[in-house]
Motif scaffolding. Structure first.
Motif, PDB file in Angstrom:
ATOM      1  N   ASP A   9     -10.865 -48.830   2.555  1.00 23.20           N
ATOM      2  CA  ASP A   9     -11.698 -49.846   3.205  1.00 23.20           C
ATOM      3  C   ASP A   9     -12.324 -50.767   2.162  1.00 23.20           C
ATOM      4  N   LEU A  10     -12.866 -50.173   1.100  1.00 27.31           N
ATOM      5  CA  LEU A  10     -13.502 -50.976   0.061  1.00 27.31           C
ATOM      6  C   LEU A  10     -12.474 -51.838  -0.674  1.00 27.31           C
ATOM      7  N   VAL A  11     -11.304 -51.280  -0.959  1.00 26.07           N
ATOM      8  CA  VAL A  11     -10.253 -52.059  -1.615  1.00 26.07           C
ATOM      9  C   VAL A  11      -9.876 -53.258  -0.745  1.00 26.07           C
ATOM     10  N   ALA A  12      -9.850 -53.061   0.577  1.00 25.53           N
ATOM     11  CA  ALA A  12      -9.519 -54.164   1.485  1.00 25.53           C
ATOM     12  C   ALA A  12     -10.577 -55.267   1.417  1.00 25.53           C
ATOM     13  N   VAL A  13     -11.851 -54.889   1.343  1.00 27.16           N
ATOM     14  CA  VAL A  13     -12.914 -55.892   1.214  1.00 27.16           C
ATOM     15  C   VAL A  13     -12.775 -56.635  -0.113  1.00 27.16           C
ATOM     16  N   LEU A  14     -12.508 -55.905  -1.187  1.00 30.53           N
ATOM     17  CA  LEU A  14     -12.351 -56.537  -2.495  1.00 30.53           C
ATOM     18  C   LEU A  14     -11.207 -57.541  -2.494  1.00 30.53           C
ATOM     19  N   GLY A  15     -10.183 -57.261  -1.691  1.00 30.43           N
ATOM     20  CA  GLY A  15      -9.051 -58.166  -1.608  1.00 30.43           C
ATOM     21  C   GLY A  15      -9.377 -59.502  -0.974  1.00 30.43           C
ATOM     22  N   GLU A  16     -10.524 -59.595  -0.299  1.00 29.61           N
ATOM     23  CA  GLU A  16     -10.942 -60.841   0.332  1.00 29.61           C
ATOM     24  C   GLU A  16     -11.706 -61.752  -0.628  1.00 29.61           C
ATOM     25  N   LEU A  17     -12.021 -61.274  -1.812  1.00 27.98           N
ATOM     26  CA  LEU A  17     -12.840 -62.027  -2.754  1.00 27.98           C
ATOM     27  C   LEU A  17     -11.971 -62.815  -3.718  1.00 27.98           C
ATOM     28  N   ASP A  18     -12.521 -63.891  -4.237  1.00 23.53           N
ATOM     29  CA  ASP A  18     -11.741 -64.820  -5.058  1.00 23.53           C
ATOM     30  C   ASP A  18     -11.554 -64.351  -6.491  1.00 23.53           C
ATOM     31  N   GLU A  19     -12.381 -63.424  -6.950  1.00 23.63           N
ATOM     32  CA  GLU A  19     -12.290 -62.965  -8.334  1.00 23.63           C
ATOM     33  C   GLU A  19     -12.833 -61.541  -8.415  1.00 23.63           C
ATOM     34  N   PRO A  20     -12.607 -60.848  -9.546  1.00 22.90           N
ATOM     35  CA  PRO A  20     -13.128 -59.481  -9.674  1.00 22.90           C
ATOM     36  C   PRO A  20     -14.631 -59.423  -9.447  1.00 22.90           C
ATOM     37  N   ALA A  21     -15.066 -58.358  -8.778  1.00 27.67           N
ATOM     38  CA  ALA A  21     -16.459 -58.246  -8.348  1.00 27.67           C
ATOM     39  C   ALA A  21     -17.190 -57.163  -9.119  1.00 27.67           C
ATOM     40  N   THR A  22     -18.495 -57.359  -9.265  1.00 26.11           N
ATOM     41  CA  THR A  22     -19.391 -56.262  -9.589  1.00 26.11           C
ATOM     42  C   THR A  22     -19.582 -55.456  -8.312  1.00 26.11           C
ATOM     43  N   VAL A  23     -19.510 -54.132  -8.408  1.00 27.03           N
ATOM     44  CA  VAL A  23     -19.669 -53.298  -7.212  1.00 27.03           C
ATOM     45  C   VAL A  23     -20.821 -52.326  -7.429  1.00 27.03           C
ATOM     46  N   PHE A  24     -21.803 -52.384  -6.534  1.00 26.12           N
ATOM     47  CA  PHE A  24     -22.914 -51.446  -6.541  1.00 26.12           C
ATOM     48  C   PHE A  24     -22.691 -50.414  -5.448  1.00 26.12           C
ATOM     49  N   GLY A  25     -22.615 -49.156  -5.840  1.00 24.85           N
ATOM     50  CA  GLY A  25     -22.442 -48.075  -4.881  1.00 24.85           C
ATOM     51  C   GLY A  25     -23.660 -47.165  -4.868  1.00 24.85           C
ATOM     52  N   HIS A  26     -24.264 -47.016  -3.704  1.00 20.17           N
ATOM     53  CA  HIS A  26     -25.441 -46.168  -3.543  1.00 20.17           C
ATOM     54  C   HIS A  26     -25.017 -44.831  -2.949  1.00 20.17           C
ATOM     55  N   SER A  27     -25.385 -43.732  -3.593  1.00 21.40           N
ATOM     56  CA  SER A  27     -25.127 -42.392  -3.084  1.00 21.40           C
ATOM     57  C   SER A  27     -23.636 -42.195  -2.805  1.00 21.40           C
TER      58      SER A  27
END
Length: 254
Positions: free
Chosen positions: A77-95
């Motif tokens: 699911d997260l990889v799919a969201v990242l695929g919608e972005l124009d460039e590499p993202a910073t990702v903050f993951g809580h817990s």
């Protein structure tokens, strides 16, 4: 905030909300964490980032998908969201969102520029959660979602730590998150893996923990520090597993 939608590989619809402009930054919430918890952090970060706040499976408008939910599906699911972005993202993951972030960093590292992780619960996975999953399933099946929420709040440590970081949310408000809670417990219960399983993210890692967090979360961060000895490590004085002042975390993004 603007709405976004992706379809995960198994056909499950995952929603996210976007605010701000600049480099992309994705927020991956924890177990039973309402999106409202992250609004103060979004407001601070939106001045310099395009912030995408993910509604994980079973939370908010996102579908649960086929049961039982697996951890691999959560990472997809997260990889799919990242695929919608124009460039590499910073990702903050809580817990639990931090563990999903690490898995996504292994599967789609080129889409992630760095990870910032707040207390990924590596030490509280597997069979230890089976009684909680059974109890929560029973409560939901008997139309007692509030009892499922009360049981799950034990994940946040000792009694004095359980509720203080929920930004005033009541048990009644959290009951709408019960489908996501069950999905997370299904995913976490099936994970019976050694610490080395989480290795392999070839991006900068920042590990954060609260100075007053419960022992199991401190152990989790220590375990990940052993896996990622080069990771940046910071302790937030006075904070617990569900931060009371989550906007303080903005100081740890590049």
């Amino acid at each position: 905030m603007r709405d976004g939608l992706v379809v995960s590989p198994d056909g499950t619809k995952i929603h996210f909300a976007v605010e701000g402009r600049g480099r992309p930054l994705v927020i991956v919430p924890g177990v039973l964490a309402p999106l409202e918890l992250y609004r103060p952090l979004v407001r601070v970060l939106a001045d310099r980032y395009q912030v995408a706040l993910v509604e994980r499976r079973g939370y908010g408008r996102s579908e649960v998908g086929p049961a039982p939910v697996t951890f691999d599906r959560q990472a997809e699911d997260l990889v799919a969201v990242l695929g919608e972005l124009d460039e590499p993202a910073t990702v903050f993951g809580h817990s639990f969102g931090g563990l999903v972030t690490l898995a996504a960093a292994r599967a789609a590292g080129e889409r992630i520029a760095e990870t910032v992780l707040y207390e990924p619960p590596m030490a509280t996975l597997g069979a230890v959660l089976e009684p909680m999953l059974a109890g929560c399933r029973k409560a939901v099946a008997e139309d007692r979602p509030e009892d499922a929420v009360r049981l799950a709040l034990k994940l946040s440590g000792s009694p004095e730590h359980r509720d203080e970081g929920l930004a005033g949310a009541t048990i009644a408000k959290l009951t709408r998150l019960a489908p996501g809670l069950i999905a997370d417990l299904e995913s976490a219960t099936a994970l019976k893996v050694p610490a080395e399983y989480w290795a392999g993210a070839r991006v900068p890692v920042t590990l954060l923990e609260g100075g007053r967090t419960a022992p199991e979360y401190a152990r989790s961060v220590a375990g990940l520090r052993a896996v990622y000895p080069e990771a940046r490590h910071e302790v937030l004085p006075g904070e617990v597993h569900i931060p009371r002042e989550i906007e303080r975390l903005a100081d740890f993004f590049a």
